[in-house]
Design a protein around this motif. Structure first.
Motif, PDB file in Angstrom:
ATOM      1  N   SER A   1       0.764  -0.942  -0.430  1.00  0.00           N
ATOM      2  CA  SER A   1      -0.107  -0.092   0.378  1.00  0.00           C
ATOM      3  C   SER A   1       0.686   1.412  -0.051  1.00  0.00           C
ATOM      4  O   SER A   1       1.992   0.650  -0.076  1.00  0.00           O
ATOM      5  N   GLU A   2       0.483   2.227   0.189  1.00  0.00           N
ATOM      6  CA  GLU A   2       1.042   4.390  -0.169  1.00  0.00           C
ATOM      7  C   GLU A   2       1.754   3.533   1.502  1.00  0.00           C
ATOM      8  O   GLU A   2       3.080   4.530   1.280  1.00  0.00           O
ATOM      9  N   LYS A   3       1.107   3.604   2.605  1.00  0.00           N
ATOM     10  CA  LYS A   3       1.874   3.535   3.626  1.00  0.00           C
ATOM     11  C   LYS A   3       3.100   2.911   4.087  1.00  0.00           C
ATOM     12  O   LYS A   3       3.810   3.005   4.101  1.00  0.00           O
ATOM     13  N   ASP A   4       2.567   1.820   3.030  1.00  0.00           N
ATOM     14  CA  ASP A   4       3.969   0.428   3.029  1.00  0.00           C
ATOM     15  C   ASP A   4       5.598   0.807   2.321  1.00  0.00           C
ATOM     16  O   ASP A   4       6.342   0.737   2.899  1.00  0.00           O
ATOM     17  N   ARG A   5       4.686   1.709   1.198  1.00  0.00           N
ATOM     18  CA  ARG A   5       5.819   2.291   0.370  1.00  0.00           C
ATOM     19  C   ARG A   5       6.711   2.999   1.288  1.00  0.00           C
ATOM     20  O   ARG A   5       7.671   3.628   1.820  1.00  0.00           O
ATOM     21  N   ILE A   6       5.985   3.870   1.699  1.00  0.00           N
ATOM     22  CA  ILE A   6       7.067   5.111   2.455  1.00  0.00           C
ATOM     23  C   ILE A   6       7.381   4.501   4.306  1.00  0.00           C
ATOM     24  O   ILE A   6       8.556   4.400   4.177  1.00  0.00           O
ATOM     25  N   ILE A   7       6.475   3.436   4.761  1.00  0.00           N
ATOM     26  CA  ILE A   7       8.114   2.452   5.303  1.00  0.00           C
ATOM     27  C   ILE A   7       9.198   2.228   5.151  1.00  0.00           C
ATOM     28  O   ILE A   7      10.181   2.195   5.493  1.00  0.00           O
ATOM     29  N   LEU A   8       8.757   1.162   4.208  1.00  0.00           N
ATOM     30  CA  LEU A   8       9.606   0.465   2.937  1.00  0.00           C
ATOM     31  C   LEU A   8      10.942   1.349   3.074  1.00  0.00           C
ATOM     32  O   LEU A   8      12.107   1.538   3.098  1.00  0.00           O
ATOM     33  N   GLU A   9      10.097   2.824   2.294  1.00  0.00           N
ATOM     34  CA  GLU A   9      11.367   3.806   1.656  1.00  0.00           C
ATOM     35  C   GLU A   9      12.228   4.401   3.148  1.00  0.00           C
ATOM     36  O   GLU A   9      13.559   4.795   3.161  1.00  0.00           O
ATOM     37  N   SER A  10      11.394   4.011   3.764  1.00  0.00           N
ATOM     38  CA  SER A  10      12.205   4.924   5.126  1.00  0.00           C
ATOM     39  C   SER A  10      13.261   3.871   5.420  1.00  0.00           C
ATOM     40  O   SER A  10      14.447   4.637   6.115  1.00  0.00           O
ATOM     41  N   ILE A  11      12.890   2.368   5.838  1.00  0.00           N
ATOM     42  CA  ILE A  11      13.813   1.405   5.971  1.00  0.00           C
ATOM     43  C   ILE A  11      14.867   1.747   5.343  1.00  0.00           C
ATOM     44  O   ILE A  11      16.301   1.440   5.815  1.00  0.00           O
ATOM     45  N   GLN A  12      14.959   1.189   4.069  1.00  0.00           N
ATOM     46  CA  GLN A  12      15.869   1.635   3.082  1.00  0.00           C
ATOM     47  C   GLN A  12      17.003   3.112   3.340  1.00  0.00           C
ATOM     48  O   GLN A  12      18.061   2.206   3.081  1.00  0.00           O
ATOM     49  N   SER A  13      16.448   4.062   3.365  1.00  0.00           N
ATOM     50  CA  SER A  13      16.970   5.445   3.897  1.00  0.00           C
ATOM     51  C   SER A  13      17.483   4.888   5.677  1.00  0.00           C
ATOM     52  O   SER A  13      18.257   6.042   5.542  1.00  0.00           O
ATOM     53  N   GLY A  14      17.121   3.707   6.060  1.00  0.00           N
ATOM     54  CA  GLY A  14      18.619   4.347   7.583  1.00  0.00           C
ATOM     55  C   GLY A  14      17.469   4.520   8.196  1.00  0.00           C
ATOM     56  O   GLY A  14      17.971   4.813   9.538  1.00  0.00           O
ATOM     57  N   THR A  15      15.973   5.213   7.989  1.00  0.00           N
ATOM     58  CA  THR A  15      15.341   5.954   9.647  1.00  0.00           C
ATOM     59  C   THR A  15      14.896   4.952  10.121  1.00  0.00           C
ATOM     60  O   THR A  15      15.222   3.701   9.974  1.00  0.00           O
ATOM     61  N   ASN A  16      15.046   5.228  11.676  1.00  0.00           N
ATOM     62  CA  ASN A  16      14.903   4.490  12.767  1.00  0.00           C
ATOM     63  C   ASN A  16      13.467   4.450  12.768  1.00  0.00           C
ATOM     64  O   ASN A  16      12.487   5.681  12.580  1.00  0.00           O
ATOM     65  N   PHE A  17      12.583   2.850  13.374  1.00  0.00           N
ATOM     66  CA  PHE A  17      11.111   4.052  13.727  1.00  0.00           C
ATOM     67  C   PHE A  17      10.744   5.358  14.560  1.00  0.00           C
ATOM     68  O   PHE A  17      10.010   5.771  14.679  1.00  0.00           O
ATOM     69  N   GLU A  18      10.704   5.230  15.700  1.00  0.00           N
ATOM     70  CA  GLU A  18      11.332   5.980  16.400  1.00  0.00           C
ATOM     71  C   GLU A  18      11.391   7.544  15.439  1.00  0.00           C
ATOM     72  O   GLU A  18      10.252   8.434  15.449  1.00  0.00           O
ATOM     73  N   ASP A  19      12.583   7.608  14.990  1.00  0.00           N
ATOM     74  CA  ASP A  19      12.599   8.660  13.783  1.00  0.00           C
ATOM     75  C   ASP A  19      11.068   9.138  12.616  1.00  0.00           C
ATOM     76  O   ASP A  19      11.175  10.172  12.846  1.00  0.00           O
ATOM     77  N   PHE A  20      11.188   7.614  12.706  1.00  0.00           N
ATOM     78  CA  PHE A  20       9.677   7.602  11.319  1.00  0.00           C
ATOM     79  C   PHE A  20       8.400   8.647  11.651  1.00  0.00           C
ATOM     80  O   PHE A  20       7.744   9.276  11.495  1.00  0.00           O
ATOM     81  N   ILE A  21       8.021   7.736  12.966  1.00  0.00           N
ATOM     82  CA  ILE A  21       7.162   8.606  14.105  1.00  0.00           C
ATOM     83  C   ILE A  21       6.856   9.562  13.971  1.00  0.00           C
ATOM     84  O   ILE A  21       5.480   9.986  13.968  1.00  0.00           O
ATOM     85  N   GLU A  22       8.222  10.143  14.525  1.00  0.00           N
ATOM     86  CA  GLU A  22       8.236  11.566  15.105  1.00  0.00           C
ATOM     87  C   GLU A  22       8.201  12.096  13.653  1.00  0.00           C
ATOM     88  O   GLU A  22       7.033  13.409  13.150  1.00  0.00           O
ATOM     89  N   LYS A  23       8.745  12.002  12.611  1.00  0.00           N
ATOM     90  CA  LYS A  23       8.668  12.501  10.974  1.00  0.00           C
ATOM     91  C   LYS A  23       7.399  12.551  11.186  1.00  0.00           C
ATOM     92  O   LYS A  23       6.446  13.534  10.282  1.00  0.00           O
ATOM     93  N   TYR A  24       6.333  11.675  10.992  1.00  0.00           N
ATOM     94  CA  TYR A  24       5.086  11.707   9.710  1.00  0.00           C
ATOM     95  C   TYR A  24       3.908  11.799  10.859  1.00  0.00           C
ATOM     96  O   TYR A  24       2.351  11.936  11.022  1.00  0.00           O
ATOM     97  N   ASN A  25       4.480  12.332  12.393  1.00  0.00           N
ATOM     98  CA  ASN A  25       3.243  12.685  13.232  1.00  0.00           C
ATOM     99  C   ASN A  25       2.127  11.588  13.375  1.00  0.00           C
ATOM    100  O   ASN A  25       1.450  12.001  14.042  1.00  0.00           O
ATOM    101  N   VAL A  26       2.864  10.493  14.054  1.00  0.00           N
ATOM    102  CA  VAL A  26       2.195   8.744  14.164  1.00  0.00           C
ATOM    103  C   VAL A  26       0.619   8.814  15.854  1.00  0.00           C
ATOM    104  O   VAL A  26       2.594   8.658  16.743  1.00  0.00           O
TER     105      VAL A  26
END
Ligand code: SAM
Length: 253
Positions: free
Chosen positions: A228-253
């Protein structure tokens, strides 16, 4: 009720399987029947011979066709079953194959032994099935693997349907890691998010882990999975070395 008929010269092999865990519960609840058919019962000579030498010479013995055909004739009197034969060169067994078989009511699995089975048996076979690129000494362990994977897909066998959906391969991805108590063991902590009680966040973390697991361990699966679109955003974040905590902060989840 789903019925498996296993054509084998070692019916006792299936006793432990039938009496263990969710399979035993499914049998007791009448959801599934496992009928281990002793091929020796379908022989006609006094020695109950199930094997013979191989035409053309060479080592080893082969399972004879007659007991298999006779057992099949009896099983298929009322309804034609779906017939599998275990073969190292068969279609590779996977979750998709398991889902296909979970739709069939009556399944026969022919278990080879020795050098295998007389090729004429293929006249009654719908599919050849392999559980991997290695050679077993008989089809019985393969039959157990196949039945176990199929039985847990039958509605009512696994209590929580969501647990099937999150299983590896069910939706193309691998599963996510799980933890139980204690919260800290030998200095190793259960991830904070799982103890947070925030179910929305836990769901996102699990999806993140599924995608991360698949990306790291089985990237080939990602190519075949509809993300899904959301999955792709997660995958791109993982590929670019972002960690889960930074991802949560960046997308304000
Ligand atoms: N002569 C066979 C060959 O050339 O590959 C090997 C026979 S094997 C020793 C005996 C039986 O084990 C086979 O007939 C088959 O029923 C079963 N078997 C072996 N490897 C298997 C696998 N990877 N998947 C499913 N069944 C297997």
């Amino acid at each position: 009720m789903k019925r498996f008929h296993i054509l084998t010269i070692f019916p006792e092999f299936f006793e432990g399987f039938k009496n263990t865990g969710i399979v035993s519960r499914a049998v007791k609840n009448g959801i599934v029947e496992i009928n281990a058919v002793n091929l020796r019962d379908y022989t006609t000579d006094k020695h109950k011979t199930v094997d013979d030498v191989v035409y053309g010479g060479g080592p080893g013995m082969l399972l004879k066709p007659e007991p298999i055909f006779r057992a099949y004739d009896e099983i298929s009197k009322e309804k034609k079953p779906y017939v599998l034969i275990t073969e190292p060169w068969g279609r590779k067994f996977d979750q998709k194959f398991a889902y296909e078989l979970s739709e069939k009511d009556e399944i026969v699995i022919i278990c080879g032994r020795y050098e295998g089975v007389d090729e004429r048996v293929k006249a009654i076979v719908d599919e050849e099935v392999s559980i991997g690129d290695f050679v077993l000494s008989g089809g019985e362990p393969a039959a157990v693997v196949i039945m176990d994977a199929v039985i847990r897909l039958i509605p009512g066998v696994v209590g929580d349907k969501d647990s099937l959906r999150a299983d590896s391969f069910s939706e193309g991805l691998l599963g996510y890691p799980n933890y139980t108590r204690p919260p800290v063991y030998r200095g190793m902590e259960v991830p904070e998010v799982l103890r947070s009680g925030n179910h929305k966040l836990i769901e996102i973390w699990r999806r993140w882990k599924q995608i991360e697991n698949t990306y790291k361990k089985r990237p080939d699966l990602l190519k075949k999975t509809n993300l899904s679109e959301k999955d792709r955003i997660i995958l791109e974040s993982i590929q670019s070395g972002t960690n889960f905590e930074d991802f949560i902060e960046k997308y304000n989840v």
